[in-house]
Design an enzyme around this catalytic site. Structure first.
Site, PDB file in Angstrom:
ATOM      1  N   CYS A   1      20.156  72.017  10.835  1.00 45.73           N
ATOM      2  CA  CYS A   1      19.156  72.462  11.814  1.00 45.73           C
ATOM      3  C   CYS A   1      18.941  73.970  11.797  1.00 45.73           C
ATOM      4  O   CYS A   1      17.884  74.444  12.215  1.00 45.73           O
ATOM      5  CB  CYS A   1      19.527  71.990  13.212  1.00 45.73           C
TER       6      CYS A   1
ATOM      7  N   GLU B   1      20.026  71.065  22.059  1.00 47.13           N
ATOM      8  CA  GLU B   1      20.093  71.753  20.774  1.00 47.13           C
ATOM      9  C   GLU B   1      19.101  71.057  19.856  1.00 47.13           C
ATOM     10  O   GLU B   1      19.398  70.009  19.288  1.00 47.13           O
ATOM     11  CB  GLU B   1      21.519  71.695  20.208  1.00 47.13           C
TER      12      GLU B   1
END
Length: 453
Positions: free
Chosen positions: A244, A210
């Site tokens: 993010c 990720e």
């Protein structure tokens, strides 16, 4: 044997004992994790305040609630997901039992990050436990208060051998990566993601990465700019921009750039007051190195709002940049801070071209009243996920996989996808030991059979 090797070997021995196989054991561990969270909500909030200046409300609604909801969802769905799945048969296997059996992978390593140090560490752990794995947890050392808290409380609630927590920094992570795992999930930047993947390759260990990227946010002239800018400001500046999936930059027509600036300013003042530094809802940059990095991205830029910082408290004011040079550093790297550049494009097609000339982002956002325009943006670009007419919220839907593509990552998790990520789908065929006459055509000799065709 090093201490870390001993911890990993204990986890493997505990897994090999078979104790994680029964669903009831997995559910008991998930219930214990839920109890841990509820009994330590104030401690979790305190750690998040110390690390990132999150208040109790933000700590709960930006982190804790997502994990609690994930646990509830897992407990509810686990019997269904873990059940053997019958599959369509071929004409030759009509008498057989054909199904997919989900089995745990073994020992999983989860390497967390610092920006949402509770959620991104514990939420994947929920899926790994549900799938029946042992899980080694490595929290980020940059969010040291949360790392210390997790190392203290997890052993008080969960099986100590199956779910150990490894504290420390790069040396400890390096030692961990020498060990053999059955899956590694890492959340962080792309450069470190490549290091993780190289280490995993030595053992042919599958990875879920990720990572990040520059998430574009296209704002069409044909939309409610007040609502759009309010939603963008919320997603961009929460946690001081250290998210993010936050919108990294805005793409818009030059004719609405000034309106967007004014409406963003209005929303920011509504959220954080005239001086965000005094707001209990506004975060701080994680450390001095990142503070200096983000401040450096603003050098030479045209600041329409904000642009100031305080190194002593690692505060950076909510900042809007206009007329941004697309070749400047602020447009070359993920900002990961409270700085919003605005880049002007003259059409949807130009926006799509701009996006496609760059690495695939973790998220993409588009604001428009025109459904065809939204569908076109989705159809002609690529990203880990998309939200239209809002930001970030696709990540909160348990039934939607969360993950990147290309430079923004590989693999995904959340909800059922977490269970699948941490499981091996085993193909099973059970044939009756009867009626071998029906199989005689497959046995040698074949010459006589060939002459009949």
């Amino acid at each position: 044997m090093s201490k870390i090797s001993e911890v990993v070997q204990r986890a493997r021995a505990a897994f090999n004992s078979g104790k994680t196989r029964p669903l009831q054991f997995r559910i008991q561990q998930l219930e214990a994790l839920r109890r841990m969270i509820k009994e330590h909500e104030k401690d979790l909030a305190g750690a998040l305040t110390a690390d990132l200046h999150k208040n109790e409300w933000n700590a709960y609604y930006e982190e804790v609630v997502y994990v609690l909801e994930e646990i509830e969802y897992m407990i509810k769905k686990l019997p269904e997901w873990a059940a053997d799945e019958p599959v369509e048969k071929t004409p030759q296997t009509q008498q057989d039992e054909c199904y997919i059996h989900s089995e745990p992978l073994g020992v999983v390593l989860i390497i967390g990050t610092w920006n949402y140090p509770f959620t991104v560490t514990i939420q994947p752990m929920v899926g790994a436990i549900a799938a029946g794995n042992a899980v080694v947890i490595k929290p980020s050392e940059l969010s040291e208060n949360m790392a210390n808290l997790l190392a203290t409380i997890i052993p008080q609630y969960l099986d100590r051998d199956l779910y150990p927590v490894i504290s420390g920094g790069i040396p400890e992570t390096t030692e961990l990566l020498k060990e053999r795992f059955d899956h590694i999930l890492y959340t962080g930047n792309t450069a470190v993601g490549k290091v993780i993947m190289m280490a995993a390759a030595k053992h042919l260990t599958p990875v879920t990465l990720e990572l990040g990227g520059k998430n574009p946010c296209y704002v069409d002239k044909d939309c409610d700019l007040d609502i759009a800018c309010r939603r963008i400001a919320w997603g961009k500046f929460m946690n001081s921009g250290q998210t993010c999936v936050a919108p990294d930059y805005i793409l818009c027509d030059p004719s609405i750039q000034n309106q967007i600036v004014e409406k963003l300013k209005k929303a920011l003042k509504e959220f954080y007051g005239e001086d965000a530094k005094k707001s209990r809802d506004y975060g701080r940059i994680i450390n001095s190195r990142h503070f200096q990095r983000v401040m450096g991205l603003m050098e030479g830029q045209k600041v329409a709002y904000g642009g100031t910082g305080d190194a002593a408290t690692r505060y950076i004011a909510p900042t809007i940049l206009i007329d941004v040079d697309t070749q400047s550093q602020v447009m070359q790297e993920e900002i990961f801070g409270p700085v919003m550049p605005i880049v002007c494009v003259r059409s949807l097609e130009e926006a799509i071209q701009f996006i496609n000339q760059r690495e695939k982002p973790l998220a993409l956002y588009v604001f428009s009243l025109n459904d065809k325009m939204i569908k076109k943006m989705i159809a002609e670009t690529s990203s880990g996920g998309v939200t239209a007419n809002d930001v970030i919220v696709h990540v909160s839907v348990h039934s939607l996989p969360y993950g990147g593509v290309g430079n923004s990552g590989m693999g995904s998790y959340h909800g059922k996808k977490s269970f699948e990520t941490f499981s091996h789908c085993r193909s099973c065929l059970v044939r009756p030991l009867l009626n071998d006459e029906s199989l005689k055509t497959r046995y040698p000799p074949s010459l006589a059979k060939m002459t009949r065709h």
